[in-house]
Motif scaffolding. Structure first.
Motif, PDB file in Angstrom:
ATOM      1  N   ASP A  19       0.816  -1.215   0.000  1.00  0.00           N
ATOM      2  CA  ASP A  19       0.000   0.000   0.000  1.00  0.00           C
ATOM      3  C   ASP A  19       0.852   1.269   0.000  1.00  0.00           C
ATOM      4  N   ASN A  20       2.014   1.193   0.617  1.00  0.00           N
ATOM      5  CA  ASN A  20       2.847   2.390   0.744  1.00  0.00           C
ATOM      6  C   ASN A  20       3.849   2.540  -0.393  1.00  0.00           C
ATOM      7  N   GLU A  21       3.830   1.648  -1.363  1.00  0.00           N
ATOM      8  CA  GLU A  21       4.847   1.657  -2.417  1.00  0.00           C
ATOM      9  C   GLU A  21       4.343   2.328  -3.689  1.00  0.00           C
ATOM     10  N   THR A  22       5.306   2.904  -4.415  1.00  0.00           N
ATOM     11  CA  THR A  22       5.040   3.558  -5.694  1.00  0.00           C
ATOM     12  C   THR A  22       6.018   3.023  -6.722  1.00  0.00           C
ATOM     13  N   VAL A  23       5.574   2.932  -7.966  1.00  0.00           N
ATOM     14  CA  VAL A  23       6.474   2.593  -9.062  1.00  0.00           C
ATOM     15  C   VAL A  23       6.901   3.886  -9.732  1.00  0.00           C
ATOM     16  N   ALA A  24       8.194   4.007 -10.016  1.00  0.00           N
ATOM     17  CA  ALA A  24       8.729   5.234 -10.600  1.00  0.00           C
ATOM     18  C   ALA A  24       9.672   4.884 -11.743  1.00  0.00           C
ATOM     19  N   VAL A  25       9.939   5.893 -12.581  1.00  0.00           N
ATOM     20  CA  VAL A  25      10.881   5.733 -13.682  1.00  0.00           C
ATOM     21  C   VAL A  25      11.945   6.815 -13.554  1.00  0.00           C
ATOM     22  N   VAL A  26      13.196   6.440 -13.797  1.00  0.00           N
ATOM     23  CA  VAL A  26      14.328   7.353 -13.680  1.00  0.00           C
ATOM     24  C   VAL A  26      15.203   7.159 -14.907  1.00  0.00           C
ATOM     25  N   GLY A  27      15.825   8.226 -15.398  1.00  0.00           N
ATOM     26  CA  GLY A  27      16.607   8.095 -16.615  1.00  0.00           C
ATOM     27  C   GLY A  27      17.637   9.176 -16.807  1.00  0.00           C
ATOM     28  N   ASP A  28      18.131   9.293 -18.042  1.00  0.00           N
ATOM     29  CA  ASP A  28      19.294  10.135 -18.319  1.00  0.00           C
ATOM     30  C   ASP A  28      18.940  11.532 -18.818  1.00  0.00           C
ATOM     31  N   CYS A  29      17.736  11.996 -18.575  1.00  0.00           N
ATOM     32  CA  CYS A  29      17.335  13.342 -18.983  1.00  0.00           C
ATOM     33  C   CYS A  29      16.713  14.067 -17.799  1.00  0.00           C
ATOM     34  N   LEU A  41      10.376  10.187 -11.714  1.00  0.00           N
ATOM     35  CA  LEU A  41       8.991  10.470 -12.069  1.00  0.00           C
ATOM     36  C   LEU A  41       8.114   9.319 -11.590  1.00  0.00           C
ATOM     37  N   CYS A  42       7.166   9.617 -10.706  1.00  0.00           N
ATOM     38  CA  CYS A  42       6.282   8.587 -10.175  1.00  0.00           C
ATOM     39  C   CYS A  42       5.184   8.259 -11.192  1.00  0.00           C
ATOM     40  N   LEU A  43       4.843   6.983 -11.288  1.00  0.00           N
ATOM     41  CA  LEU A  43       3.797   6.523 -12.188  1.00  0.00           C
ATOM     42  C   LEU A  43       2.479   6.388 -11.430  1.00  0.00           C
ATOM     43  N   ASP A  44       1.383   6.349 -12.186  1.00  0.00           N
ATOM     44  CA  ASP A  44       0.055   6.167 -11.602  1.00  0.00           C
ATOM     45  C   ASP A  44      -0.375   4.726 -11.798  1.00  0.00           C
ATOM     46  N   GLU A  45      -1.050   4.182 -10.797  1.00  0.00           N
ATOM     47  CA  GLU A  45      -1.492   2.801 -10.900  1.00  0.00           C
ATOM     48  C   GLU A  45      -2.783   2.703 -11.706  1.00  0.00           C
ATOM     49  N   ASP A  46      -2.777   1.829 -12.684  1.00  0.00           N
ATOM     50  CA  ASP A  46      -3.968   1.520 -13.467  1.00  0.00           C
ATOM     51  C   ASP A  46      -4.425   0.117 -13.053  1.00  0.00           C
ATOM     52  N   TYR A  68      13.016   1.316 -14.340  1.00  0.00           N
ATOM     53  CA  TYR A  68      11.905   1.374 -13.396  1.00  0.00           C
ATOM     54  C   TYR A  68      12.380   0.919 -12.016  1.00  0.00           C
ATOM     55  N   PHE A  69      11.741   1.453 -10.980  1.00  0.00           N
ATOM     56  CA  PHE A  69      11.991   0.944  -9.629  1.00  0.00           C
ATOM     57  C   PHE A  69      10.733   1.046  -8.783  1.00  0.00           C
ATOM     58  N   ILE A  70      10.699   0.257  -7.722  1.00  0.00           N
ATOM     59  CA  ILE A  70       9.613   0.275  -6.743  1.00  0.00           C
ATOM     60  C   ILE A  70      10.183   0.885  -5.467  1.00  0.00           C
ATOM     61  N   GLY A  71       9.502   1.905  -4.944  1.00  0.00           N
ATOM     62  CA  GLY A  71      10.042   2.575  -3.763  1.00  0.00           C
ATOM     63  C   GLY A  71       8.973   3.257  -2.948  1.00  0.00           C
ATOM     64  N   SER A  72       9.429   3.931  -1.908  1.00  0.00           N
ATOM     65  CA  SER A  72       8.560   4.723  -1.035  1.00  0.00           C
ATOM     66  C   SER A  72       9.107   6.142  -0.983  1.00  0.00           C
ATOM     67  N   PHE A  73       8.221   7.124  -1.149  1.00  0.00           N
ATOM     68  CA  PHE A  73       8.614   8.532  -1.138  1.00  0.00           C
ATOM     69  C   PHE A  73       7.997   9.214   0.073  1.00  0.00           C
TER      70      PHE A  73
END
Length: 623
Positions: A19-29, A41-46, A68-73
């Protein structure tokens, strides 16, 4: 010139999130945070499509690399720079990539960790949070009532936040989200996972670690609950007592505590002995998500030749090296003779400079009050500054066992600088051939089974390791680096404080050649294997005596996905080296590598000449 922008949809399916986790994307820009997880950048759950997604504008026709990574912010009042914990992230050697197009693009749903025909994810490292570990071993629980002694005992660890600020939440937000993880090791194996409702079964001989992460280690406490259950397991476990660990009980970063076990009517029914360790994130940590070598290894390469202390031990052994060990000259000579890696030892001087040296003590030549009379004085390396170590006349501790006369003691040390003791780690990183990898053994003393320590109290682990790791990251460039240590907690800390370099656990196993260690994890090769698996290390570096007794150990290590190096005087034998290679050892460390390396060219240099890479050049060492 105007840059065309187009919409890019990022979409990934992950197996499960809390419940407390978010999926995010990180990159070279800049839009993806330049690989920094705090700026990801955090993603939204569909939930309808069982995936996480977001869309943003990116420059057209320009390659973008990302993971991509799974984390808590945790925002903590700083919305532009939240605290973040990375729970799992994609660790394939190369990142994902896309070239945005102006025309409409259909994007399939990606599978977390799976791309380029490979599947690899790994746990994160300490970015903002600290990790607190409570360790039980050596039969630490003593119940005084026979009725409790004859029952199955379970232990549960509950984190408590004792912040003095009444406006804050009763629990550290990261602490309450992370929960407690438990690792159990014993002769039969190991297991690790989230703590269960009634905790973990305790059995004599188990090595149990409760661990959790927090942003506020200074206000962290715990309640330990004890349950008993019948052997028929038909009823729920019955609570029988508790212990409290207050923040003041954890005032140091490592220590031991004995606590009463109180029953539910507040009378003592037993005692528990707990060891604790607080691992803090590195100051000014430069680690990002662009690349990691912590768990990568190329299984198709031939066994690596490793120059022990450069060209080998020069003070003790059956046959001594021709040049002084752990000096720039010795390391250079090993490189010249084709070593893929050189192994050397690192510790801190009194003024906290990482220096290369093996022993904890040295011998100083000191002048007596009587004119022209000299004597030898044993001192600790950590009691002398870098300037003193490099300018005073010092010698190996073995000098005390040798006969000498006054003329020997009066003689100066006229060796060139590259032959001198105590080069700095920074100088070694800068001066040695960059195509040669470094197996850096971090020296840290342990307690022996006899109760004695290898040397007097040492520097605090967090500061000690932060200085060494920072020096490596600053000067290593693209060099291949392996970190190793005999002290298990140091290996864990090296693993958690950074995400770039792999860690090998050094073990002497069960041998009569040296006194055994007190730490359960260091007492046998079997324990070392379980420990490396449980902590996510690259592998183990084993004393060869153990392997020659039982070559099946090599197969066992490989079957569980670990890398295996070996060390010891038994490696100074061509027949033994060939036997180990025939059994697919990953690396062999030996003295006088010019005598024992059957192929004379560094494999990395040979591949460079062929414009091929068996091991990528930036230190990609792990599996």
């Amino acid at each position: 010139m105007e840059t065309n922008l187009c919409y890019v949809r990022f979409c990934v399916r992950v197996p499960k999130t809390e419940d407390n986790e978010t999926v995010a994307v990180v990159g070279d820009c800049v839009e993806l945070g330049f690989w920094k997880p705090r700026s990801a950048l955090c993603l939204d759950e569909d939930k309808k499509k069982s995936c996480w997604t977001t869309t943003l504008k990116l420059p057209a026709n320009k390659e973008v690399k990302y993971r991509y990574f799974i984390g808590s912010f945790i925002k903590n009042g700083q919305p532009q720079l939240p605290s973040v914990r990375v729970n799992q992230w994609e660790t394939n050697l190369g990142p994902r990539s896309i070239v945005p197009q102006v025309s409409d693009q259909k994007h399939a749903i990606a599978e977390f960790g799976h791309y380029d025909g490979k599947q690899r994810t790994d746990r994160g490292w300490l970015i903002d949070q600290s990790e607190v570990r409570l360790c039980l071993h050596g039969n630490p629980i003593h119940m005084w009532k026979k009725e409790h002694q004859q029952k199955i005992l379970k232990i549960r660890c509950q984190p408590l936040n004792f912040s003095s600020n009444s406006d804050e939440e009763s629990h550290d937000p990261l602490s309450s989200q992370s929960g407690v993880q438990v690792t159990v090791m014993n002769r039969d194996g190991w297991r690790s996972g989230s703590q269960k409702q009634f905790g973990e079964i305790y059995q004599d001989g188990d090595f149990i670690v409760f661990r959790m992460q927090t942003l506020k280690p200074e206000s962290q406490g715990f309640r330990i609950d004890y349950f008993i259950e019948d052997s028929n397991l038909e009823t729920l476990p019955k609570p029988i007592g508790y212990s409290y660990i207050l923040p003041e009980n954890l005032s140091e970063n490592r220590g031991k505590k004995s606590l009463p076990i109180m029953c539910l009517n507040n009378t003592a029914i037993g005692q528990i002995h707990i060891e604790y360790l607080i691992i803090k994130p590195m100051n000014n940590n430069t680690c990002d998500m662009s690349v990691t070598y912590a768990r990568y290894w190329n299984d198709n390469q031939r066994p690596l030749g490793i120059g022990h202390r450069g060209m080998g031990a020069s003070y003790e052994g059956k046959k001594l090296a021709p040049v002084r060990e752990n000096t720039i000259r010795s390391l250079q000579q090993a490189c010249f003779h084709g070593a893929e890696f050189v192994e050397f030892d690192v510790m801190l001087s009194k003024d906290l400079i990482p220096v290369v040296y093996h022993d904890y003590h040295i011998v100083l030549t000191a002048r007596k009050k009587k004119k022209d009379q000299m004597s030898l004085l044993e001192v600790s390396v950590r009691d002398l500054t870098l300037e003193q170590l490099q300018s005073l006349k010092v010698d190996h501790i073995v000098k005390l066992e040798q006969t000498h006369n006054q003329s020997d003691l009066l003689a100066g040390d006229t060796e060139p600088t590259q032959h001198q003791h105590f080069p700095t780690l920074a100088d070694v990183l800068e001066e040695i051939d960059p195509d040669v990898g470094f197996n850096i053994e971090i020296k840290y003393p342990q307690q022996l089974k006899s109760g004695e320590y290898e040397t007097e109290p040492f520097d605090e682990r967090n500061q000690y390791l932060d200085i060494i790791l920072t020096t490596i990251m600053k000067h290593a460039a693209n060099r291949r680096i392996l970190l190793s240590c005999f002290e298990p907690d140091v290996c864990i800390m090296c693993r958690l404080k950074q995400n770039k370099y792999p860690v090998l656990f050094l073990t002497q196993g069960d041998t009569d050649r040296w006194p055994p260690y007190m730490d359960y994890r260091a007492q046998s090769v079997n324990n070392a294997i379980h420990f490396a698996q449980a902590e996510g290390l690259l592998g183990i570096n084993c004393h060869t005596e153990e392997l020659l007794k039982d070559l099946e150990i090599i197969k066992k290590v490989k079957e569980v996905g670990l890398v295996l190096f070996c060390w010891g005087e038994d490696n100074n034998d061509l027949a033994n080296i060939q036997l180990l290679k025939d059994n697919e050892i990953d690396g062999v460390g030996c003295d006088r590598i010019s005598e024992f390396k059957t192929w004379k060219e560094n494999v990395f240099k040979a591949e460079k000449k062929q414009d091929a890479n068996v091991l990528p050049s930036s230190g990609e060492m792990s599996s």
